[in-house]
Design a protein around this motif. Structure first.
Motif, PDB file in Angstrom:
ATOM      1  N   LEU A   1       0.321  -1.028  -0.155  1.00 21.74           N
ATOM      2  CA  LEU A   1       0.289  -0.365   0.409  1.00 21.74           C
ATOM      3  C   LEU A   1       0.479   1.538   0.355  1.00 21.74           C
ATOM      4  O   LEU A   1       0.346   2.430   0.179  1.00 21.74           O
ATOM      5  CB  LEU A   1      -1.022  -0.038   1.016  1.00 21.74           C
ATOM      6  N   SER A   2       2.092   1.351  -0.126  1.00 23.17           N
ATOM      7  CA  SER A   2       3.177   2.194  -0.050  1.00 23.17           C
ATOM      8  C   SER A   2       3.451   2.394  -1.588  1.00 23.17           C
ATOM      9  O   SER A   2       3.772   2.335  -2.689  1.00 23.17           O
ATOM     10  CB  SER A   2       4.651   1.482   0.452  1.00 23.17           C
ATOM     11  N   GLY A   3       2.442   4.166  -1.901  1.00 23.08           N
ATOM     12  CA  GLY A   3       2.176   4.982  -3.478  1.00 23.08           C
ATOM     13  C   GLY A   3       3.776   4.561  -3.616  1.00 23.08           C
ATOM     14  O   GLY A   3       4.108   5.165  -4.012  1.00 23.08           O
ATOM     15  N   CYS A   4       4.542   5.686  -2.252  1.00 29.01           N
ATOM     16  CA  CYS A   4       5.829   6.137  -2.354  1.00 29.01           C
ATOM     17  C   CYS A   4       6.960   4.531  -3.291  1.00 29.01           C
ATOM     18  O   CYS A   4       7.705   4.386  -5.102  1.00 29.01           O
ATOM     19  CB  CYS A   4       7.369   5.787  -2.144  1.00 29.01           C
TER      20      CYS A   4
ATOM     21  N   ALA B   1       5.110   1.960  -5.122  1.00 30.68           N
ATOM     22  CA  ALA B   1       4.189   1.908  -6.396  1.00 30.68           C
ATOM     23  C   ALA B   1       4.872   2.610  -7.452  1.00 30.68           C
ATOM     24  O   ALA B   1       4.586   2.451  -8.636  1.00 30.68           O
ATOM     25  CB  ALA B   1       2.585   1.848  -6.269  1.00 30.68           C
ATOM     26  N   ARG B   2       5.442   4.169  -6.939  1.00 39.02           N
ATOM     27  CA  ARG B   2       6.430   4.362  -8.385  1.00 39.02           C
ATOM     28  C   ARG B   2       7.333   4.144  -8.781  1.00 39.02           C
ATOM     29  O   ARG B   2       7.551   3.932 -10.069  1.00 39.02           O
ATOM     30  CB  ARG B   2       6.718   5.512  -7.910  1.00 39.02           C
ATOM     31  N   ILE B   3       8.169   3.688  -8.118  1.00 35.41           N
ATOM     32  CA  ILE B   3       9.158   2.127  -8.830  1.00 35.41           C
ATOM     33  C   ILE B   3       8.603   0.904  -9.696  1.00 35.41           C
ATOM     34  O   ILE B   3       9.024   0.477 -10.138  1.00 35.41           O
ATOM     35  CB  ILE B   3       9.811   1.801  -7.646  1.00 35.41           C
TER      36      ILE B   3
ATOM     37  N   GLU C   1       7.855  -3.894  10.593  1.00 33.94           N
ATOM     38  CA  GLU C   1       9.160  -4.074   9.857  1.00 33.94           C
ATOM     39  C   GLU C   1       9.570  -3.517   9.302  1.00 33.94           C
ATOM     40  O   GLU C   1      10.984  -3.286   9.328  1.00 33.94           O
ATOM     41  CB  GLU C   1       8.508  -5.003   8.852  1.00 33.94           C
ATOM     42  N   GLN C   2       8.825  -2.007   8.931  1.00 27.90           N
ATOM     43  CA  GLN C   2      10.008  -0.653   8.289  1.00 27.90           C
ATOM     44  C   GLN C   2      10.693   0.505   9.448  1.00 27.90           C
ATOM     45  O   GLN C   2      12.119   0.300   8.966  1.00 27.90           O
ATOM     46  CB  GLN C   2       9.325  -0.067   7.985  1.00 27.90           C
ATOM     47  N   SER C   3      10.727  -0.396  10.768  1.00 31.99           N
ATOM     48  CA  SER C   3      11.267   0.378  11.817  1.00 31.99           C
ATOM     49  C   SER C   3      12.116  -0.698  12.780  1.00 31.99           C
ATOM     50  O   SER C   3      12.513  -0.434  13.747  1.00 31.99           O
ATOM     51  CB  SER C   3      10.337   0.428  12.738  1.00 31.99           C
TER      52      SER C   3
ATOM     53  N   ASN D   1      16.246   5.828   7.089  1.00 29.30           N
ATOM     54  CA  ASN D   1      15.250   6.052   7.235  1.00 29.30           C
ATOM     55  C   ASN D   1      13.843   5.472   7.810  1.00 29.30           C
ATOM     56  O   ASN D   1      12.290   6.329   8.204  1.00 29.30           O
ATOM     57  CB  ASN D   1      14.724   7.117   6.097  1.00 29.30           C
ATOM     58  N   GLY D   2      14.002   4.244   8.095  1.00 31.24           N
ATOM     59  CA  GLY D   2      13.177   3.466   7.745  1.00 31.24           C
ATOM     60  C   GLY D   2      11.473   3.409   7.359  1.00 31.24           C
ATOM     61  O   GLY D   2      10.744   3.740   7.753  1.00 31.24           O
ATOM     62  N   SER D   3      12.326   3.750   5.776  1.00 31.79           N
ATOM     63  CA  SER D   3      11.063   4.024   5.224  1.00 31.79           C
ATOM     64  C   SER D   3      10.920   2.958   3.879  1.00 31.79           C
ATOM     65  O   SER D   3      12.257   2.686   3.631  1.00 31.79           O
ATOM     66  CB  SER D   3      10.785   5.552   4.498  1.00 31.79           C
ATOM     67  N   VAL D   4      10.095   2.703   2.934  1.00 25.54           N
ATOM     68  CA  VAL D   4       9.770   1.737   1.599  1.00 25.54           C
ATOM     69  C   VAL D   4       9.487   3.118   0.848  1.00 25.54           C
ATOM     70  O   VAL D   4       8.798   3.864   0.843  1.00 25.54           O
ATOM     71  CB  VAL D   4       9.526   0.988   1.673  1.00 25.54           C
ATOM     72  N   PRO D   5      10.106   2.746  -0.859  1.00 24.80           N
ATOM     73  CA  PRO D   5      11.198   2.315  -1.151  1.00 24.80           C
ATOM     74  C   PRO D   5      11.981   2.296  -1.480  1.00 24.80           C
ATOM     75  O   PRO D   5      13.037   3.083  -0.565  1.00 24.80           O
ATOM     76  CB  PRO D   5      11.041   2.513  -2.337  1.00 24.80           C
ATOM     77  N   SER D   6      13.309   1.437  -1.194  1.00 26.20           N
ATOM     78  CA  SER D   6      14.546   0.577  -0.795  1.00 26.20           C
ATOM     79  C   SER D   6      14.906  -0.166  -2.336  1.00 26.20           C
ATOM     80  O   SER D   6      14.592  -0.622  -2.438  1.00 26.20           O
ATOM     81  CB  SER D   6      15.251   0.395   0.279  1.00 26.20           C
TER      82      SER D   6
ATOM     83  N   THR E   1      18.130   4.500  -1.160  1.00 25.17           N
ATOM     84  CA  THR E   1      16.606   4.689  -1.436  1.00 25.17           C
ATOM     85  C   THR E   1      16.053   6.067  -1.632  1.00 25.17           C
ATOM     86  O   THR E   1      17.034   6.949  -2.689  1.00 25.17           O
ATOM     87  CB  THR E   1      17.216   5.113   0.751  1.00 25.17           C
ATOM     88  N   GLN E   2      15.129   6.690  -1.265  1.00 22.96           N
ATOM     89  CA  GLN E   2      14.176   7.825  -2.161  1.00 22.96           C
ATOM     90  C   GLN E   2      14.000   7.520  -3.024  1.00 22.96           C
ATOM     91  O   GLN E   2      15.010   7.680  -4.277  1.00 22.96           O
ATOM     92  CB  GLN E   2      14.771   9.088  -1.589  1.00 22.96           C
ATOM     93  N   SER E   3      12.808   7.933  -3.351  1.00 20.61           N
ATOM     94  CA  SER E   3      12.161   6.840  -4.689  1.00 20.61           C
ATOM     95  C   SER E   3      12.517   7.479  -5.669  1.00 20.61           C
ATOM     96  O   SER E   3      12.985   7.252  -6.668  1.00 20.61           O
ATOM     97  CB  SER E   3      10.183   7.183  -4.426  1.00 20.61           C
ATOM     98  N   PRO E   4      12.719   9.363  -5.671  1.00 27.40           N
ATOM     99  CA  PRO E   4      13.759   9.720  -7.321  1.00 27.40           C
ATOM    100  C   PRO E   4      14.261   9.136  -7.625  1.00 27.40           C
ATOM    101  O   PRO E   4      15.175   9.609  -8.660  1.00 27.40           O
ATOM    102  CB  PRO E   4      12.978  11.514  -6.134  1.00 27.40           C
TER     103      PRO E   4
ATOM    104  N   GLN F   1       1.544  13.876   4.412  1.00 28.09           N
ATOM    105  CA  GLN F   1       0.106  13.319   4.865  1.00 28.09           C
ATOM    106  C   GLN F   1       0.445  12.050   4.608  1.00 28.09           C
ATOM    107  O   GLN F   1      -0.015  10.790   4.996  1.00 28.09           O
ATOM    108  CB  GLN F   1      -1.325  13.412   3.656  1.00 28.09           C
ATOM    109  N   SER F   2       1.624  11.790   4.882  1.00 22.17           N
ATOM    110  CA  SER F   2       2.276  10.152   4.601  1.00 22.17           C
ATOM    111  C   SER F   2       1.780   9.319   6.185  1.00 22.17           C
ATOM    112  O   SER F   2       1.326   9.957   7.224  1.00 22.17           O
ATOM    113  CB  SER F   2       4.204  10.032   4.212  1.00 22.17           C
ATOM    114  N   SER F   3       1.735   8.192   5.814  1.00 24.93           N
ATOM    115  CA  SER F   3       1.602   7.843   6.752  1.00 24.93           C
ATOM    116  C   SER F   3       2.382   8.206   8.654  1.00 24.93           C
ATOM    117  O   SER F   3       1.296   7.557   9.367  1.00 24.93           O
ATOM    118  CB  SER F   3       1.489   5.949   6.910  1.00 24.93           C
ATOM    119  N   ARG F   4       3.128   7.965   8.455  1.00 20.11           N
ATOM    120  CA  ARG F   4       4.383   8.199  10.130  1.00 20.11           C
ATOM    121  C   ARG F   4       3.528   9.746  10.270  1.00 20.11           C
ATOM    122  O   ARG F   4       3.340  10.223  11.876  1.00 20.11           O
ATOM    123  CB  ARG F   4       5.242   8.427   9.377  1.00 20.11           C
ATOM    124  N   ILE F   5       3.436  10.676   9.551  1.00 22.73           N
ATOM    125  CA  ILE F   5       2.550  11.989   9.859  1.00 22.73           C
ATOM    126  C   ILE F   5       0.799  12.164  10.585  1.00 22.73           C
ATOM    127  O   ILE F   5       0.688  12.383  11.342  1.00 22.73           O
ATOM    128  CB  ILE F   5       2.959  12.950   8.558  1.00 22.73           C
TER     129      ILE F   5
END
Ligand SMILES: N[C@@H](CCC(=O)N[C@@H](CS)C(=O)NCC(=O)O)C(=O)O
Length: 227
Positions: A15-18, A20-22, A44-46, A56-61, A75-78, A121-125
């Motif tokens: 369900l991660s949009g970031c 999904a870009r990859i 598991e991200q943490s 950074n405890g985020s996906v994608p990597s 890391t970082q989708s861009p 608006q990320s899940s963490r925020i």
């Protein structure tokens, strides 16, 4: 696979949009990725294991295994998309320098999603707003998406006035802008937005949805863009 690389490992969540870009980009470019699912329901991200991959405890990597047996992680989708577009140029998702206006518009729209829509608006925020600030994270997310999609639509209208109508965000070729937009729209649907409010965005998303790459790479469980 480009000869320089032995394997490309994508750490992703359904369900991660970031992520999904990859995934969408990999399908558009027929890049074979080895998928590793990070289960957010188990945090598991943490976990220490995942933080050693992405502090950074985020996906994608993306972990790259080169033919000379070196490994490095992006890391970082861009940054991951930059790597993929450099080493797997076809089909291009960013217009080349001979089309400076189209190129600028694509990067502008992708950046609008990457910088101004997804992060606030990320899940963490949202979790922080719910748990520590006594607010309603989902309501906040709806506001961010509403504002952001309205701005996106205005940019598309401006672009079409400048460059003529097209099926996608910029003209008639799929671009990075669409790759960023579609998962964001799916995120908006998950918090109950009616995407029909933005008929131009709805039209772009409908066009993208005809392509298998978007259906395969988009957000899991919410494969249906139009509720
Ligand atoms: N700027 C980062 C954002 C990554 C991000 O926020 N990922 C979200 C999923 S879309 C995440 O992993 N969140 C972890 C969490 O909520 O704990 C990128 O583009 O890769």
């Amino acid at each position: 696979m480009a000869a320089k690389f032995k394997a490309l490992h994508l750490y992703t969540a359904p369900l991660s949009g970031c992520s999904a870009r990859i995934r969408i980009t990999a399908h558009l470019k027929s890049i074979p990725l080895t998928y590793h699912t990070i289960d957010f329901s188990k945090a598991e991200q943490s976990s220490a294991a995942y933080l050693s991959i992405n502090p950074n405890g985020s996906v994608p990597s993306l972990t790259v295994e080169t033919s000379s047996n070196e490994r490095f992680t992006i890391t970082q989708s861009p940054a991951i998309l930059d790597f993929l577009s450099t080493h797997f140029p076809n089909p291009p998702l960013i217009p080349d320098k001979e089309r400076p206006r189209e190129r600028a518009r694509v990067m502008e729209l992708a950046s609008l999603v990457a910088c101004d829509i997804q992060p606030p608006q990320s899940s963490r925020i949202r979790k922080k707003i719910d748990q520590d600030f006594g607010g309603d994270g989902e309501m906040w997310a709806r506001w961010v998406y509403e504002r952001g999609f309205g701005v996106y639509e205005n940019f598309v209208v401006r672009g079409r006035k400048e460059m003529g109508n097209g099926r996608y965000s910029v003209g008639n070729e799929i671009s990075l802008a669409d790759v960023f937009l579609v998962p964001a729209i799916q995120g908006g649907l998950r918090v109950g937005l009616d995407v029909g409010k933005w008929p131009i965005l709805q039209g772009i998303v409908d066009e993208c949805w005809r392509l298998e790459a978007f259906r395969k790479g988009g957000l899991g469980r919410h494969g249906k863009l139009v509720p």
